[in-house]
Design a protein around this motif. Structure first.
Motif, mmCIF file in Angstrom:
data_model
loop_
_atom_site.group_PDB
_atom_site.id
_atom_site.type_symbol
_atom_site.label_atom_id
_atom_site.label_comp_id
_atom_site.label_asym_id
_atom_site.label_seq_id
_atom_site.Cartn_x
_atom_site.Cartn_y
_atom_site.Cartn_z
ATOM 1 N N ARG A 285 0.834 -1.207 0.000
ATOM 2 C CA ARG A 285 0.000 0.000 0.000
ATOM 3 C C ARG A 285 0.866 1.253 0.000
ATOM 4 N N LYS A 286 1.918 1.226 0.789
ATOM 5 C CA LYS A 286 2.814 2.388 0.869
ATOM 6 C C LYS A 286 3.544 2.605 -0.452
ATOM 7 N N ARG A 287 3.765 1.543 -1.200
ATOM 8 C CA ARG A 287 4.384 1.717 -2.521
ATOM 9 C C ARG A 287 3.458 2.532 -3.425
ATOM 10 N N VAL A 288 2.168 2.274 -3.345
ATOM 11 C CA VAL A 288 1.190 3.031 -4.126
ATOM 12 C C VAL A 288 1.192 4.496 -3.693
ATOM 13 N N THR B 294 12.310 4.432 -4.772
ATOM 14 C CA THR B 294 13.469 3.584 -4.515
ATOM 15 C C THR B 294 13.186 2.782 -3.240
ATOM 16 N N ALA B 295 14.037 1.831 -2.938
ATOM 17 C CA ALA B 295 13.877 1.047 -1.709
ATOM 18 C C ALA B 295 13.925 1.959 -0.483
ATOM 19 N N ILE C 271 10.853 2.600 2.255
ATOM 20 C CA ILE C 271 10.990 2.417 3.702
ATOM 21 C C ILE C 271 10.586 3.693 4.436
ATOM 22 N N LEU C 272 10.986 4.823 3.914
ATOM 23 C CA LEU C 272 10.596 6.093 4.532
ATOM 24 C C LEU C 272 9.075 6.275 4.506
ATOM 25 N N GLU C 273 8.442 5.910 3.408
ATOM 26 C CA GLU C 273 6.984 6.019 3.319
ATOM 27 C C GLU C 273 6.322 5.059 4.302
#
Length: 103
Positions: free
Chosen positions: A53-56, A67-68, A72-74
């Motif tokens: 979900r955070k990738r979206v 980026t990776a 992670i920050l998101e």
């Protein structure tokens, strides 16, 4: 400081992941309690779902695939932050990643 369990899920995130009408409605987890997040068989699938979900959301924020490090920050709610928590999260991620990739 409010995150719980091995995947560090906050009460707010848990509420979202349990909401049948929420943003993760196609992947709702049922009857999960905060104390269940100590169980890897529960916490890891929930963390993976939240990471997707955070990738979206990161993609929407950035206008491109994250980026990776950005992902992670998101996940940690720090993508748009300029606080020391942002820098500390990056440092921890980089150190962990380096340790995992050493031969």
């Amino acid at each position: 400081p409010n995150a719980f369990g091995i995947s560090q899920i906050t009460p707010e995130t848990l509420k979202i992941l349990l909401d049948p009408d929420g943003e993760a409605k196609n992947f709702v987890f049922k009857d999960i309690r905060q104390m269940d997040l100590k169980d890897p068989e529960i916490a890891i699938p929930m963390a993976i779902r939240w990471l997707f979900r955070k990738r979206v959301t990161a993609t929407n924020t950035l206008g491109r695939q994250p980026t990776a490090e950005e992902l992670i920050l998101e996940y940690k709610g720090l993508l748009s932050s300029s606080t020391r928590y942002h820098d500390n999260a990056l440092k921890k991620f980089r150190n962990a990643y380096e340790a995992l990739t050493k031969k």
